[in-house]
Design a protein around this motif. Structure first.
Motif, PDB file in Angstrom:
ATOM      1  N   TYR A  40       0.854  -1.184   0.000  1.00 36.14           N
ATOM      2  CA  TYR A  40       0.000   0.000   0.000  1.00 36.14           C
ATOM      3  C   TYR A  40       0.889   1.233   0.000  1.00 36.14           C
ATOM      4  CZ  TYR A  40      -2.489   3.785   2.485  1.00 36.14           C
ATOM      5  OH  TYR A  40      -2.973   4.993   2.889  1.00 36.14           O
TER       6      TYR A  40
ATOM      7  N   GLY B 129       0.869   5.730  -1.695  1.00 36.86           N
ATOM      8  CA  GLY B 129      -0.071   6.749  -2.154  1.00 36.86           C
ATOM      9  C   GLY B 129       0.554   8.034  -2.626  1.00 36.86           C
ATOM     10  N   ARG B 130      -0.359   8.937  -3.007  1.00 38.91           N
ATOM     11  CA  ARG B 130       0.038  10.265  -3.506  1.00 38.91           C
ATOM     12  C   ARG B 130      -1.035  11.276  -3.112  1.00 38.91           C
ATOM     13  NH1 ARG B 130       2.512  14.781  -4.579  1.00 38.91           N
ATOM     14  NH2 ARG B 130       1.875  15.842  -6.484  1.00 38.91           N
ATOM     15  N   GLY B 131      -0.596  12.425  -2.634  1.00 35.01           N
ATOM     16  CA  GLY B 131      -1.495  13.551  -2.370  1.00 35.01           C
ATOM     17  C   GLY B 131      -1.402  14.511  -3.546  1.00 35.01           C
TER      18      GLY B 131
ATOM     19  N   GLY C 290      11.288  13.222  -6.812  1.00 31.36           N
ATOM     20  CA  GLY C 290      11.314  12.665  -5.458  1.00 31.36           C
ATOM     21  C   GLY C 290      10.232  11.618  -5.258  1.00 31.36           C
ATOM     22  N   HIS C 291       9.049  11.875  -5.810  1.00 27.46           N
ATOM     23  CA  HIS C 291       7.949  10.906  -5.640  1.00 27.46           C
ATOM     24  C   HIS C 291       8.294   9.549  -6.234  1.00 27.46           C
ATOM     25  CE1 HIS C 291       5.519  14.827  -5.797  1.00 27.46           C
ATOM     26  NE2 HIS C 291       5.598  14.453  -4.537  1.00 27.46           N
TER      27      HIS C 291
ATOM     28  N   GLN D 116      -3.401   4.782  -3.009  1.00 28.26           N
ATOM     29  CA  GLN D 116      -4.395   5.782  -2.596  1.00 28.26           C
ATOM     30  C   GLN D 116      -4.044   7.185  -3.109  1.00 28.26           C
ATOM     31  OE1 GLN D 116      -4.512   6.721   1.668  1.00 28.26           O
ATOM     32  NE2 GLN D 116      -6.730   6.996   1.533  1.00 28.26           N
TER      33      GLN D 116
ATOM     34  N   GLU E 160      -7.276  15.114   1.140  1.00 26.52           N
ATOM     35  CA  GLU E 160      -6.198  15.688   1.963  1.00 26.52           C
ATOM     36  C   GLU E 160      -5.697  17.005   1.372  1.00 26.52           C
ATOM     37  OE1 GLU E 160      -2.507  13.522   1.744  1.00 26.52           O
ATOM     38  OE2 GLU E 160      -1.546  14.755   3.258  1.00 26.52           O
ATOM     39  N   LYS E 161      -5.389  16.979   0.081  1.00 31.20           N
ATOM     40  CA  LYS E 161      -4.780  18.171  -0.510  1.00 31.20           C
ATOM     41  C   LYS E 161      -5.780  19.314  -0.588  1.00 31.20           C
ATOM     42  CE  LYS E 161      -0.976  16.392  -0.256  1.00 31.20           C
ATOM     43  NZ  LYS E 161       0.158  16.858   0.538  1.00 31.20           N
TER      44      LYS E 161
ATOM     45  N   GLN F 266      -6.332   7.914   5.624  1.00 33.26           N
ATOM     46  CA  GLN F 266      -5.063   7.322   5.169  1.00 33.26           C
ATOM     47  C   GLN F 266      -4.805   5.965   5.839  1.00 33.26           C
ATOM     48  OE1 GLN F 266      -2.065  10.016   3.921  1.00 33.26           O
ATOM     49  NE2 GLN F 266      -0.371   8.659   4.388  1.00 33.26           N
TER      50      GLN F 266
ATOM     51  N   ALA G 145       8.263   7.638   1.929  1.00 35.96           N
ATOM     52  CA  ALA G 145       9.377   8.402   2.492  1.00 35.96           C
ATOM     53  C   ALA G 145       8.993   8.720   3.932  1.00 35.96           C
ATOM     54  CB  ALA G 145       9.649   9.663   1.686  1.00 35.96           C
TER      55      ALA G 145
ATOM     56  N   ASP H  42       8.558  11.063   5.884  1.00 37.22           N
ATOM     57  CA  ASP H  42       7.609  12.118   6.306  1.00 37.22           C
ATOM     58  C   ASP H  42       6.200  11.577   6.552  1.00 37.22           C
ATOM     59  OD1 ASP H  42       7.486  11.671   3.469  1.00 37.22           O
ATOM     60  OD2 ASP H  42       6.283  13.487   3.247  1.00 37.22           O
ATOM     61  N   GLN H  43       5.842  10.465   5.884  1.00 41.61           N
ATOM     62  CA  GLN H  43       4.478   9.927   6.002  1.00 41.61           C
ATOM     63  C   GLN H  43       4.328   8.986   7.196  1.00 41.61           C
ATOM     64  OE1 GLN H  43       1.750  10.735   4.048  1.00 41.61           O
ATOM     65  NE2 GLN H  43       3.091  12.310   3.211  1.00 41.61           N
TER      66      GLN H  43
ATOM     67  N   PHE I 242      14.818  12.454  -1.556  1.00 40.69           N
ATOM     68  CA  PHE I 242      15.537  12.896  -2.748  1.00 40.69           C
ATOM     69  C   PHE I 242      15.666  14.414  -2.651  1.00 40.69           C
ATOM     70  CE2 PHE I 242      15.508  14.220  -7.230  1.00 40.69           C
ATOM     71  CZ  PHE I 242      16.408  13.339  -7.785  1.00 40.69           C
TER      72      PHE I 242
ATOM     73  N   LYS J   8      14.800  18.181   1.149  1.00 43.69           N
ATOM     74  CA  LYS J   8      13.815  17.391   0.395  1.00 43.69           C
ATOM     75  C   LYS J   8      13.330  18.134  -0.855  1.00 43.69           C
ATOM     76  CE  LYS J   8       9.072  15.713   1.228  1.00 43.69           C
ATOM     77  NZ  LYS J   8       8.132  16.722   0.772  1.00 43.69           N
ATOM     78  N   MET J   9      13.299  17.424  -1.986  1.00 44.61           N
ATOM     79  CA  MET J   9      12.685  18.001  -3.186  1.00 44.61           C
ATOM     80  C   MET J   9      11.218  18.216  -2.877  1.00 44.61           C
ATOM     81  SD  MET J   9      12.622  16.704  -7.145  1.00 44.61           S
ATOM     82  CE  MET J   9      14.061  17.617  -7.680  1.00 44.61           C
TER      83      MET J   9
HETATM   84  P1  TYM Z   1       2.927  12.935  -1.254  1.00 46.20           P
HETATM   85  O1  TYM Z   1       2.072  13.161  -2.442  1.00 46.20           O
HETATM   86  O2  TYM Z   1       3.424  14.109  -0.509  1.00 46.20           O
HETATM   87  O3  TYM Z   1       4.163  12.069  -1.680  1.00 46.20           O
HETATM   88  C1  TYM Z   1       4.015  10.824  -2.352  1.00 46.20           C
HETATM   89  C2  TYM Z   1       5.120   9.877  -1.871  1.00 46.20           C
HETATM   90  O4  TYM Z   1       6.397  10.425  -2.185  1.00 46.20           O
HETATM   91  C3  TYM Z   1       7.178  10.574  -1.010  1.00 46.20           C
HETATM   92  N1  TYM Z   1       7.993  11.769  -1.216  1.00 46.20           N
HETATM   93  C4  TYM Z   1       9.329  11.708  -1.416  1.00 46.20           C
HETATM   94  N2  TYM Z   1      10.167  10.663  -1.424  1.00 46.20           N
HETATM   95  C5  TYM Z   1      11.479  10.910  -1.604  1.00 46.20           C
HETATM   96  N3  TYM Z   1      11.975  12.149  -1.786  1.00 46.20           N
HETATM   97  C6  TYM Z   1      11.178  13.245  -1.791  1.00 46.20           C
HETATM   98  N4  TYM Z   1      11.695  14.452  -1.988  1.00 46.20           N
HETATM   99  C7  TYM Z   1       9.770  13.039  -1.585  1.00 46.20           C
HETATM  100  N5  TYM Z   1       8.682  13.857  -1.521  1.00 46.20           N
HETATM  101  C8  TYM Z   1       7.617  13.064  -1.297  1.00 46.20           C
HETATM  102  C9  TYM Z   1       6.178  10.669   0.129  1.00 46.20           C
HETATM  103  O5  TYM Z   1       6.727  10.278   1.353  1.00 46.20           O
HETATM  104  C10 TYM Z   1       5.108   9.691  -0.353  1.00 46.20           C
HETATM  105  O6  TYM Z   1       5.485   8.363  -0.038  1.00 46.20           O
HETATM  106  N6  TYM Z   1      -0.587  11.665   2.137  1.00 46.20           N
HETATM  107  C11 TYM Z   1       0.356  11.149   1.153  1.00 46.20           C
HETATM  108  C12 TYM Z   1      -0.308  10.210   0.154  1.00 46.20           C
HETATM  109  C13 TYM Z   1      -0.537   8.846   0.731  1.00 46.20           C
HETATM  110  C14 TYM Z   1       0.486   7.902   1.078  1.00 46.20           C
HETATM  111  C15 TYM Z   1      -0.218   6.764   1.582  1.00 46.20           C
HETATM  112  C16 TYM Z   1       1.871   7.941   0.986  1.00 46.20           C
HETATM  113  C17 TYM Z   1      -1.736   8.271   1.008  1.00 46.20           C
HETATM  114  N7  TYM Z   1      -1.560   7.016   1.515  1.00 46.20           N
HETATM  115  C18 TYM Z   1       0.512   5.653   1.991  1.00 46.20           C
HETATM  116  C19 TYM Z   1       2.589   6.823   1.407  1.00 46.20           C
HETATM  117  C20 TYM Z   1       1.894   5.690   1.917  1.00 46.20           C
HETATM  118  C21 TYM Z   1       1.021  12.303   0.418  1.00 46.20           C
HETATM  119  O7  TYM Z   1       0.521  13.418   0.395  1.00 46.20           O
HETATM  120  O8  TYM Z   1       2.170  11.941  -0.252  1.00 46.20           O
END
Ligand code: TYM
Length: 372
Positions: A76, A78-80, A88-89, A110, A115-116, A198, A220, A222-223, A250, A258-259
């Motif tokens: 599992y 996701g992406r916001g 980075g994503h 997801q 959220e956003k 989430q 990453a 932060d989540q 990244f 962080k990017m």
């Molecule tokens: P979001 O959209 O901020 O980021 C999507 C995923 O990318 C990771 N991420 C990064 N990884 C490496 N380097 C970076 N610079 C970088 N920026 C972002 C985030 O940690 C994330 O894994 N609420 C979440 C969406 C979500 C989610 C989940 C994420 C819903 N369910 C389950 C992980 C697991 C969000 O806004 O991610």
């Protein structure tokens, strides 16, 4: 003065000390024993594991115990959708794709449009829905298995998700979310509820299968706070706690931070044109010495050089070649201009391929979308 380190799902600031994060978040460092255990099943190790870009976890040994007993896990992530996808994503997503291939795992993806909308004052619901579609193209372009990958957005898959989210919410107090996420009295009430949305996909497969199925969440770091809460609540609902595997960030082009889409000139988006990529890369921070002569004499520091870090995180999977690039930088054998030009070419090539796959993805969206 050093900027204070802040890592939450909505804000990452300061110089990141990953060892400190391990302590503060109560997560475990990935060690050689765990890597060897993973390797037993995957034969090789992804470069993101070898380099400890994925550096920490929760309950990975349990996930492997279950797997070895024949109890397969699902993935599992996701992406916001607050903007365009950036490089980075791709870190957690490419790694998730590798896990899917190696373990034959189903994946729930997801898209937290709710959220956003709730957290970004300037974004309308229409904006986040448009970004959601755009981001889904990037996700599909990475090559996930359409038979095993289920993508859904919170507002559209709400009939299933909402019922389950309120079951979670009933076990989470305001003081817990306040302590974990730092909410204030003027935070809108949608934000306070959001973490329960989430949490749900971490037991979605169990719900569908009618039995408990282990879940592994690549992300990453932060989540992680969301899943600290989810892991407390899920046993109360009769589910396993999900396992988590955490990556580092990244970096942006001008710092080692962080990017992030909030720094567009520092960020390469997957939809950038070759011109945009070149312009951005040519402005990157390398930390090289003030003059060519000094650089040749004293060399640079790969740890703070964005160009070196880009090879390390994404653009050079061969460890030996990364070492060579780092050595050249250290010994002053490559000057900033050439260094940047080489990387820009690499990024352009990578994204040109990605753009083609992204266009093809337009016809595949329906194959991936999960509906009520
Ligand atoms: P979001 O959209 O901020 O980021 C999507 C995923 O990318 C990771 N991420 C990064 N990884 C490496 N380097 C970076 N610079 C970088 N920026 C972002 C985030 O940690 C994330 O894994 N609420 C979440 C969406 C979500 C989610 C989940 C994420 C819903 N369910 C389950 C992980 C697991 C969000 O806004 O991610």
């Amino acid at each position: 003065m050093k900027e204070e380190m802040i890592v939450t799902p909505w804000e990452v600031k300061g110089e990141i000390d990953y060892n400190k994060l391990i302590e503060e978040f109560g997560i475990k460092a990935i060690d050689e024993a765990l890597l060897n255990r993973i390797k037993k099943h995957t034969k090789d190790l992804h470069y993101m594991l070898r380099r400890k870009i994925f550096f920490a976890h929760r309950d990975m040994n349990w996930i492997l115990d279950e797997y070895e007993k024949g109890n397969k896990f699902f993935l599992y992530t996701g992406r916001g959708p607050s903007g365009k996808t950036h490089l980075g994503h791709l870190i957690p997503w490419l790694f998730t794709k590798w896990l899917q291939d190696k373990f034959g795992a189903k994946l729930y993806f997801q898209i937290t449009d709710d959220e956003k909308f709730l957290f970004k004052e300037k974004l309308s619901l229409e904006d986040v829905k448009n970004y959601a579609y755009d981001n889904i193209l990037d996700i599909i372009a990475l090559g996930f298995d359409p038979k095993k990958t289920f993508i859904f957005s919170d507002t559209e898959y709400a009939k299933t998700l909402y019922k389950e989210a309120i079951r979670v919410a009933k076990h989470v107090t305001y003081s817990t979310t306040k302590a974990v996420f730092g909410f204030k009295n003027d935070s809108n009430i949608g934000q306070i509820f959001f973490t329960s949305m989430q949490a749900v996909p971490a037991f979605l497969e169990s719900l569908k299968a009618g039995k408990n199925v282990p879940c592994l969440i690549p992300l990453a770091v932060d989540q992680d706070p969301h899943f600290r809460i989810a892991r407390d609540v899920m046993p109360k609902l009769g589910y396993y706690k999900p396992a988590v595997i955490h990556s580092k960030f990244f970096p942006g082009l001008s710092t080692v931070q962080k990017m992030s889409s909030s720094q567009p000139f520092d960020t390469i988006f997957t939809t950038d044109t070759p011109d945009e990529i070149e312009t951005k890369v040519m402005r990157a921070f390398t930390g090289q010495q003030a003059t060519k002569e000094l650089q040749k004499r004293l060399g640079g520091n790969p740890d703070i050089c964005a160009i070196c870090q880009y090879y390390y995180f994404l653009f050079e999977p061969d460890d030996k070649k990364v070492e060579e690039i780092f050595e050249k930088e250290k010994k002053g054998k490559i000057l900033a201009g050439e260094h940047k030009k080489d990387l820009a070419e690499r990024v352009v090539k990578f994204l040109e391929e990605h753009h083609k796959k992204r266009e093809k993805a337009r016809d595949m969206v329906e194959k991936f979308i999960l509906r009520d």
